[in-house]
Design a protein around this motif. Structure first.
Motif, PDB file in Angstrom:
ATOM      1  N   TYR A  69       0.816  -1.209   0.000  1.00 29.31           N
ATOM      2  CA  TYR A  69       0.000   0.000   0.000  1.00 29.31           C
ATOM      3  C   TYR A  69       0.850   1.260   0.000  1.00 29.31           C
ATOM      4  O   TYR A  69       0.639   2.156  -0.828  1.00 29.31           O
ATOM      5  CB  TYR A  69      -0.918  -0.005   1.229  1.00 29.31           C
ATOM      6  CG  TYR A  69      -1.738   1.246   1.364  1.00 29.31           C
ATOM      7  CD1 TYR A  69      -2.826   1.475   0.524  1.00 29.31           C
ATOM      8  CD2 TYR A  69      -1.420   2.207   2.317  1.00 29.31           C
ATOM      9  CE1 TYR A  69      -3.586   2.632   0.636  1.00 29.31           C
ATOM     10  CE2 TYR A  69      -2.174   3.367   2.441  1.00 29.31           C
ATOM     11  CZ  TYR A  69      -3.250   3.572   1.594  1.00 29.31           C
ATOM     12  OH  TYR A  69      -3.986   4.727   1.708  1.00 29.31           O
ATOM     13  N   ALA A  70       1.825   1.366   0.892  1.00 33.36           N
ATOM     14  CA  ALA A  70       2.616   2.593   1.017  1.00 33.36           C
ATOM     15  C   ALA A  70       3.437   2.860  -0.242  1.00 33.36           C
ATOM     16  O   ALA A  70       3.481   3.989  -0.736  1.00 33.36           O
ATOM     17  CB  ALA A  70       3.525   2.518   2.243  1.00 33.36           C
ATOM     18  N   ALA A  71       4.100   1.826  -0.776  1.00 37.07           N
ATOM     19  CA  ALA A  71       4.903   2.012  -1.983  1.00 37.07           C
ATOM     20  C   ALA A  71       4.025   2.424  -3.157  1.00 37.07           C
ATOM     21  O   ALA A  71       4.385   3.300  -3.951  1.00 37.07           O
ATOM     22  CB  ALA A  71       5.667   0.732  -2.313  1.00 37.07           C
ATOM     23  N   GLY A  72       2.859   1.802  -3.264  1.00 38.86           N
ATOM     24  CA  GLY A  72       1.937   2.161  -4.338  1.00 38.86           C
ATOM     25  C   GLY A  72       1.464   3.590  -4.232  1.00 38.86           C
ATOM     26  O   GLY A  72       1.382   4.314  -5.236  1.00 38.86           O
ATOM     27  N   GLN A  73       1.151   4.014  -3.006  1.00 36.15           N
ATOM     28  CA  GLN A  73       0.710   5.393  -2.801  1.00 36.15           C
ATOM     29  C   GLN A  73       1.814   6.394  -3.122  1.00 36.15           C
ATOM     30  O   GLN A  73       1.560   7.447  -3.710  1.00 36.15           O
ATOM     31  CB  GLN A  73       0.246   5.587  -1.342  1.00 36.15           C
ATOM     32  CG  GLN A  73      -1.079   4.931  -1.020  1.00 36.15           C
ATOM     33  CD  GLN A  73      -2.232   5.572  -1.769  1.00 36.15           C
ATOM     34  OE1 GLN A  73      -2.756   5.012  -2.729  1.00 36.15           O
ATOM     35  NE2 GLN A  73      -2.620   6.757  -1.352  1.00 36.15           N
ATOM     36  N   VAL A  75       4.277   6.024  -5.268  1.00 33.92           N
ATOM     37  CA  VAL A  75       4.420   6.105  -6.727  1.00 33.92           C
ATOM     38  C   VAL A  75       3.330   6.990  -7.315  1.00 33.92           C
ATOM     39  O   VAL A  75       3.588   7.816  -8.202  1.00 33.92           O
ATOM     40  CB  VAL A  75       4.381   4.696  -7.350  1.00 33.92           C
ATOM     41  CG1 VAL A  75       4.231   4.783  -8.869  1.00 33.92           C
ATOM     42  CG2 VAL A  75       5.646   3.921  -6.999  1.00 33.92           C
ATOM     43  N   GLN A  76       2.090   6.853  -6.830  1.00 38.05           N
ATOM     44  CA  GLN A  76       1.001   7.691  -7.325  1.00 38.05           C
ATOM     45  C   GLN A  76       1.258   9.165  -7.029  1.00 38.05           C
ATOM     46  O   GLN A  76       1.052  10.035  -7.894  1.00 38.05           O
ATOM     47  CB  GLN A  76      -0.326   7.259  -6.695  1.00 38.05           C
ATOM     48  CG  GLN A  76      -0.843   5.933  -7.210  1.00 38.05           C
ATOM     49  CD  GLN A  76      -2.206   5.581  -6.641  1.00 38.05           C
ATOM     50  OE1 GLN A  76      -2.630   6.133  -5.632  1.00 38.05           O
ATOM     51  NE2 GLN A  76      -2.892   4.652  -7.274  1.00 38.05           N
ATOM     52  N   GLU A  77       1.694   9.458  -5.814  1.00 36.80           N
ATOM     53  CA  GLU A  77       1.947  10.853  -5.445  1.00 36.80           C
ATOM     54  C   GLU A  77       3.110  11.434  -6.254  1.00 36.80           C
ATOM     55  O   GLU A  77       3.079  12.608  -6.647  1.00 36.80           O
ATOM     56  CB  GLU A  77       2.223  10.969  -3.943  1.00 36.80           C
ATOM     57  CG  GLU A  77       1.041  10.592  -3.052  1.00 36.80           C
ATOM     58  CD  GLU A  77      -0.151  11.539  -3.228  1.00 36.80           C
ATOM     59  OE1 GLU A  77       0.033  12.649  -3.769  1.00 36.80           O
ATOM     60  OE2 GLU A  77      -1.256  11.164  -2.820  1.00 36.80           O
ATOM     61  N   LEU A  78       4.146  10.633  -6.488  1.00 37.51           N
ATOM     62  CA  LEU A  78       5.263  11.105  -7.303  1.00 37.51           C
ATOM     63  C   LEU A  78       4.819  11.371  -8.739  1.00 37.51           C
ATOM     64  O   LEU A  78       5.227  12.351  -9.362  1.00 37.51           O
ATOM     65  CB  LEU A  78       6.392  10.069  -7.290  1.00 37.51           C
ATOM     66  CG  LEU A  78       7.245  10.021  -6.019  1.00 37.51           C
ATOM     67  CD1 LEU A  78       8.090   8.757  -5.999  1.00 37.51           C
ATOM     68  CD2 LEU A  78       8.128  11.253  -5.908  1.00 37.51           C
ATOM     69  N   THR A  79       3.970  10.504  -9.260  1.00 31.25           N
ATOM     70  CA  THR A  79       3.450  10.697 -10.614  1.00 31.25           C
ATOM     71  C   THR A  79       2.730  12.035 -10.725  1.00 31.25           C
ATOM     72  O   THR A  79       2.933  12.798 -11.683  1.00 31.25           O
ATOM     73  CB  THR A  79       2.500   9.549 -10.989  1.00 31.25           C
ATOM     74  OG1 THR A  79       3.210   8.308 -10.947  1.00 31.25           O
ATOM     75  CG2 THR A  79       1.923   9.750 -12.381  1.00 31.25           C
TER      76      THR A  79
END
Length: 321
Positions: A69-73, A75-79
């Motif tokens: 969950y944290a890594a996915g979030q 990546v989304q925020e960086l995008t």
């Protein structure tokens, strides 16, 4: 497109390339963008690279982390953060068997590389020689900042320990059984140790807790049999915390009556676990902004701003602790 927008070709070029120091009104800019959308215009990445000598791509190099969950979030925020700076974030995982770093950056020709682990001097030298900005965003005991309240591995563990120390005289740390996340787990455990020492509590009892109810029950038995007894658990993340909760249930025990538990990440499952899980919340949007600012500043040849707001952590307090 110029005909559709009712402007010159030069104006279309200035708008689509976001050319600086051109006196173009907002109304004209909107007409050009509307025409581009209507006609389905998409800029050529290859042409952009030829024109400017680099693409608008930021290559994000992730270690072989489990993409939870944290890594996915993150990546989304960086995008989103890079998109707001007219940059495209592309992620490459360092999972075993993946293509080598040199193959990836030569194929993509990124403007910058944002890496979450060190790479060889030869790779760094080759990329810089090709005009690629190289930024290594290491996760260590200092995290993105230096203040202990800023999001960092040590601060996360310390926040857990301080919350539990109000009601518990001996704490434990539930360490994950996945060595791929040791870069986070070790410093978080150190944060718990540091807080316990500052608060005059005994050394925390650190035990590895696999994500199975039976294995977690064994850890719970050991904590309750310790001298002094462990009654408050700082878990590496929400998954490990919920494993501890499952171990308690397997033994006919309850949180927080028999053992308080606190996780990290505030994943969606935390709010509906049994009982609902107290969790440390990281400011992932703030972390993404820091990294995006650093990359944008490097690409612009400017120093990173020193007055930016640093991300902080907070507790989402629920019934487990």
């Amino acid at each position: 497109m110029a005909r559709e927008a009712g402007v010159s070709r030069a104006t279309v070029s200035f708008v689509l390339n976001n050319t600086q120091h051109q006196k173009i009104t907002e109304a004209t800019r909107r007409r050009v963008l509307t025409a581009a959308e209507k006609l389905g215009y998409a800029p050529s990445a290859a042409a952009r690279t030829l024109r400017y000598g680099r693409s608008d791509v930021v290559l994000g190099l992730l270690p072989d982390w489990p993409l939870g969950y944290a890594a996915g979030q993150l990546v989304q925020e960086l995008t989103l953060a890079f998109a707001n700076r007219n940059l495209t974030f592309v992620v490459h995982s360092g999972i075993r068997g993946a293509r080598s770093l040199s193959e990836i950056w030569k194929a993509i020709t990124p403007a910058a590389v944002l890496s979450f682990e060190p790479f060889s001097d030869s790779d760094a030298t080759a990329m810089r020689a090709a005009g690629i900005e190289v930024i290594v965003a290491l996760y260590d005991d200092k995290g993105p900042g230096s203040d202990e309240n800023i999001t960092s591995a040590n601060a996360i563990g310390a926040a857990q320990a301080r919350h539990l120390a109000a009601s518990h005289r001996r704490l434990g740390y539930a360490y994950p059984d996945d060595e791929r996340v040791a870069v986070f787990a070790g410093p978080r455990a150190d944060g718990v140790r540091k807080a316990c020492a500052e608060l005059g509590l005994p050394e925390p009892d650190v035990r590895t807790v696999p994500l199975t109810a039976d294995a977690a029950a064994d850890a719970v038995r050991s904590w309750l049999a310790a001298d002094p007894q462990v009654t408050g658990i700082c878990a590496f993340n929400d998954d490990v915390a919920m494993s501890v909760l499952a171990g308690l249930r397997r033994l006919g025990l309850e949180a927080p009556r028999d053992m308080a538990v606190i996780g990290v990440d505030d994943s969606p499952a935390a709010a509906v676990s049994s009982p609902p899980l107290t969790s440390v919340v990281q400011d992932l949007p703030g972390i993404a902004e820091l990294y995006a600012n650093s990359v944008r500043a490097a690409l612009d040849g400017a120093p990173a701003t020193s007055n930016q707001v640093e991300p902080r952590i907070r507790l989402e307090v629920r019934e487990s602790a």
